[in-house]
Design an enzyme around this catalytic site. Structure first.
Site, short mmCIF file in Angstrom:
data_model
loop_
_atom_site.label_atom_id
_atom_site.label_comp_id
_atom_site.label_asym_id
_atom_site.label_seq_id
_atom_site.Cartn_x
_atom_site.Cartn_y
_atom_site.Cartn_z
N ASP A 483 13.51 15.19 9.13
CA ASP A 483 14.85 15.04 9.70
C ASP A 483 15.19 16.14 10.70
O ASP A 483 16.17 16.04 11.43
CB ASP A 483 15.88 15.11 8.57
CG ASP A 483 16.31 13.73 8.09
OD1 ASP A 483 16.20 12.79 8.88
OD2 ASP A 483 16.75 13.63 6.94
C1 BGC Z 1 15.95 14.14 3.42
C2 BGC Z 1 14.78 13.25 3.77
C3 BGC Z 1 13.91 13.95 4.78
C4 BGC Z 1 13.50 15.33 4.30
C5 BGC Z 1 12.70 16.09 5.31
C6 BGC Z 1 15.47 15.50 2.99
O1 BGC Z 1 16.56 16.33 2.80
O2 BGC Z 1 16.66 13.53 2.36
O3 BGC Z 1 15.22 12.02 4.29
O4 BGC Z 1 12.76 13.15 4.98
O5 BGC Z 1 14.65 16.08 3.98
O6 BGC Z 1 13.43 16.46 6.43
#
Ligand code: BGC
Length: 812
Positions: A483
């Site tokens: 993200d």
């Molecule tokens: C989110 C995921 C994401 C991950 C890596 C998490 O906090 O819920 O959707 O893939 O972080 O960024």
């Protein structure tokens, strides 16, 4: 250093001191009524939605740690203590907290009085039941007072912590007998209230916080408790609470038991009132009557345990490794169920008022619980797919109550569509129920444009297939699984969202990781096409997948020489390449491309995984990238905003460690696969709880990487996709019992010294008793004998006419 121990027979983690490095919590509830409870009785309760229907208050981000919970105080002479140690923090002669599967038990002993508390949420009611047993272990008669205490939240937890000017005037309660009712806003637009009661006559009560605590006191030294007398206060505005007083005499050796019930009640609008402004208590009274004796409580507790017996009987392993056994048979599956219930909503690190359900998160969580509750997995798939857009894109999040897509964050995360294929394929491989593909499912919740689920998957695949960048790799959009890799956002000012600021979805920035997903889930989608008899479509999909495979292995596109490139930014520059100054190598494409089978024939798979070991490995797990970013890169976004070693900037993101472990099984290196598995596995990190700090029975999201000051420290426990992926890894790849469309495949990949083991698996209603003779082999099935007959390959063809199947596997 450990702060407790596992009791595998009772499926409990036994915490031996209240002073754990962080609050170690548990979850109660499995349907709609939920409680978070810590090892010192902290936590809170909500119905369905932790933001909108919160029953009790909790104070995040406060000191001393873990403020507010459901407390029992015992006043014995001048000494006031709590069975869970907090909030008085009076030293106990004995303390124990047992977190079990859907329940928690506390034992506190002080000056010859012993208090045992069992707390759980019954299977079929919207309430939390606490049985408190006090015993006089001394040789003299004891006259003690017991006080209960909960602080109500005024329902909307967000509003409750912001809108003081209104909320300080709205609190309302009623008291009838031993039942204290919280009815704030019931008069106007709510038709629900809460009740807290005990199955014995009370000496007194309090419902106003100031009367109970006293001004300038706190829950650690409530004035009314210190005085030994509650004040029968009736809250009017301010902060309503519920506190009971029971005066108890105990002869030497005598025990007395009390049942406290915290319940949630909804009344039909036309049946809200008993008389003018007096709430209709009938349903509450009926609920309380269901738990008014020890026998009833014990029966409800047995029912809860039976439910879990059944669930945890679906996949069990018996190996010579206790740690693997306990993670597989108990804790990893339990955590998968909790992530199913909570998504990323309510934990000690997620406030319950923030994000809704993640599209990709929910699809991945499915991989871990689909075998436990296939019906609810089916429902969940339909809910998720209903938020998809007609062109195949997906809302990044949706709200659990309305099940509608969240327009604040919107769409445009390049990986989201493919996760729908992952979840659906897992469901069909588990259940064999291909009818789900024919279900008519709305787009963006608009039933008038509904299409079959198969059409949704077609659009998922099609969207990624047709949205490619200059290297023919998938466009990343706002981000992919990571993200924080925001290649189109270019934010420079605080307060701007890293994901949604700026152009956000550009035509240049590409993700190699999504390329790996495209291969993995493209193949699974092609299998579904075959299942539906769509052979032409299957061939076309496979051709696209083959092309992507080539692109990923091409040193002018996905391949960097020693590992896979991570991405291309919006200027077309490489991210995660030896050419970069920082962030030269990332874990995600190495793990995912190889687990998808990319490069296994060319030697690139092995090379990529060797590079992971060389550049990203630490004793606490595999880091997400190296070298960490030490300056902020506007063109990369949030990933470079964290201090080195934390979160996506070179933290050990537990979620993608299993990808590497699975990838190792794909190339047959069982020793290394298991080594990676062990590093983040709670049953192993239990030994270093003083460093790791989070609960030693469940996974956390992130462990600080080598660049961080507190290398090895875990953060954000419980609600993480790590639960699902580690369970997939250990159960389907390492132990190797993998559901395919045609039947169970058994193809383990274990360390050379793992030894023989057996797995019992209930699959599509048939029980498979699988024994594996390892012969020191890390991978390879030399012989597969099914009910006495040798068969070729690793897949046991599914036969619904059988009740049990005996499977013997000889590795070698
Ligand atoms: C989110 C995921 C994401 C991950 C890596 C998490 O906090 O819920 O959707 O893939 O972080 O960024």
């Amino acid at each position: 250093m450990k702060f407790g121990h596992f009791d595998d027979e009772h499926r409990e983690y036994v915490i031996e001191t209240p002073k754990t490095p962080l609050p170690w919590i548990n979850y109660l509830g499995s349907k709609e009524f939920f409680t978070l409870i810590s090892n010192t009785c902290g936590g809170y309760t909500f119905y369905k939605d932790a933001k909108l229907l919160r029953l009790t208050r909790y104070r995040y981000n406060d000191v001393p740690m873990d403020i507010n919970g459901k407390y029992f105080y015992i006043k014995d002479g001048d000494t006031v203590w709590n069975p869970g140690w907090k909030p008085t923090q009076t030293d106990l002669d004995e303390y124990e907290c047992r977190h079990g599967i859907g329940y928690s038990k506390f034992k506190g002993v002080k000056n010859g009085v012993r208090a045992d508390v069992l707390t759980f949420v019954p299977v079929n009611d919207n309430c939390e039941v606490s049985k408190l047993v006090v015993t006089n272990d001394s040789s003299e008669e004891k006259n003690i007072s017991i006080f209960s205490y909960v602080e109500w939240c005024l329902w909307n937890a967000d509003d409750d912590s912001r809108n003081f000017q209104r909320n300080f005037s709205t609190g309302e309660v009623e008291v009838k007998g031993s039942a204290i009712y919280h009815k704030t806003e019931y008069r106007e637009r709510r038709n629900h209230y809460a009740v807290y009661s005990v199955n014995a006559p009370i000496t007194a009560f309090d419902t106003a916080r100031d009367s109970f605590l006293g001004l300038y006191h706190y829950a650690g030294n409530p004035e009314a408790v210190l005085n030994g007398k509650l004040t029968n206060s009736m809250a009017s505005g301010w902060s309503p609470i519920a506190a009971h007083q029971l005066d108890v005499t105990l002869k030497p050796g005598e025990s007395k038991s009390y049942v406290f019930v915290l319940g949630y009640i909804e009344n039909p609008v036309e049946d809200k009132w008993e008389s003018h402004n007096v709430i209709n208590k009938k349903p509450a009274e009926a609920l309380l009557a269901k738990y008014d004796t020890d026998a009833k409580v014990d029966a409800a507790f047995a029912e809860l345990n039976d439910q879990w017996d059944k669930l945890l009987n679906i996949y069990t392993v018996d190996s010579s490794n206790d740690k693997v056994n306990r993670m597989v048979n108990i804790w990893n599956q339990y955590q998968c169920m909790v992530t199913f219930n909570m998504s990323r909503s309510a934990s000690y690190y997620e406030s319950g008022i923030g994000r809704g359900m993640g599209f990709r998160d929910s699809c991945q969580d499915l991989l871990g619980f689909v075998h436990l509750i296939p019906d609810r997995a089916r429902e969940r798939i339909i809910d998720i797919a209903s938020t998809q857009f007609e062109d195949g894109r997906a809302y990044h999040q949706y709200q659990p109550l309305t099940k509608k897509g969240n327009s604040d964050i919107g769409s445009g995360f390049g990986d989201d569509p493919l996760w729908l294929i992952a979840g659906t394929s897992a469901y069909i491989r588990e259940t064999g129920d291909a009818t789900i593909l024919d279900e008519m499912v709305p787009f963006d919740n608009d039933a008038s444009v509904a299409q079959t689920l198969m059409e949704h998957l077609r659009r998922s695949f099609g969207y990624v297939d047709t949205h490619r960048g200059p290297h023919r790799l998938p466009l990343i959009g706002r981000a992919d699984w990571n993200d924080c890799l925001n290649l189109n956002c270019h934010s420079t000012q605080p307060g701007e969202s890293f994901q949604t600021f700026g152009p956000s979805e550009g035509p240049v920035a590409e993700s190699v990781f999504i390329g790996g997903m495209f291969v993995k889930y493209g193949n699974e989608y092609a299998d579904l096409c075959d299942l539906k008899g769509l052979t032409d479509e299957a061939a076309k999909v496979r051709a696209s997948v083959a092309e992507m495979n080539e692109i990923l292995l091409d040193s002018n596109a996905g391949w960097d020489g020693e590992w896979f490139v991570r991405a291309y930014d919006s200027y077309g520059n490489k991210v995660g390449s030896k050419e970069c100054e920082e962030g030269k190598i990332f874990i995600e494409p190495q793990g995912f491309c190889v687990l998808a089978g990319v490069g296994t024939e060319t030697g690139q798979a092995q090379k990529a995984l060797d590079s992971v070991k060389e550049h990203l490995d630490t004793k606490y797990g595999v880091m997400i990238l190296q070298p960490a970013y030490t300056v902020y890169h506007e063109e990369l976004g949030e990933v470079s905003s964290y201090p080195p070693g934390y979160k996506e900037n070179a933290g050990i993101f537990c979620h993608n460690n299993p990808w590497v472990s699975i990838a190792e099984t794909v190339i047959g290196r069982g020793d290394r696969a298991f080594e990676v598995y062990k590093k983040t596995c709670p049953a192993y990190t239990e030994e270093i709880s003083e460093i790791h700090r989070t609960e030693p029975y469940i996974y956390c999201q992130m462990v600080a990487g080598a660049d961080a000051k507190f290398h090895g420290e875990g953060k954000n426990s419980w609600l993480t996709g790590t639960a699902a992926w580690t369970f997939v890894n250990i159960s389907q790849y390492i132990l190797g019992v993998y559901p395919t469309l045609k039947g169970l495949s058994v193809d383990p990949c274990v360390p050379a010294d793992f030894g023989d083991f057996s797995v019992k698996r209930i699959y599509r209603g048939v029980e498979y008793d699988i024994t594996v003779k390892q012969n020191g082999a890390q991978k390879g099935v030399k012989e597969l004998i099914v009910d006495g007959a040798k068969i070729d390959g690793t897949v046991i063809p599914y036969d619904a006419s059988k009740k049990t199947v005996k499977v013997e596997v000889v590795m070698g």
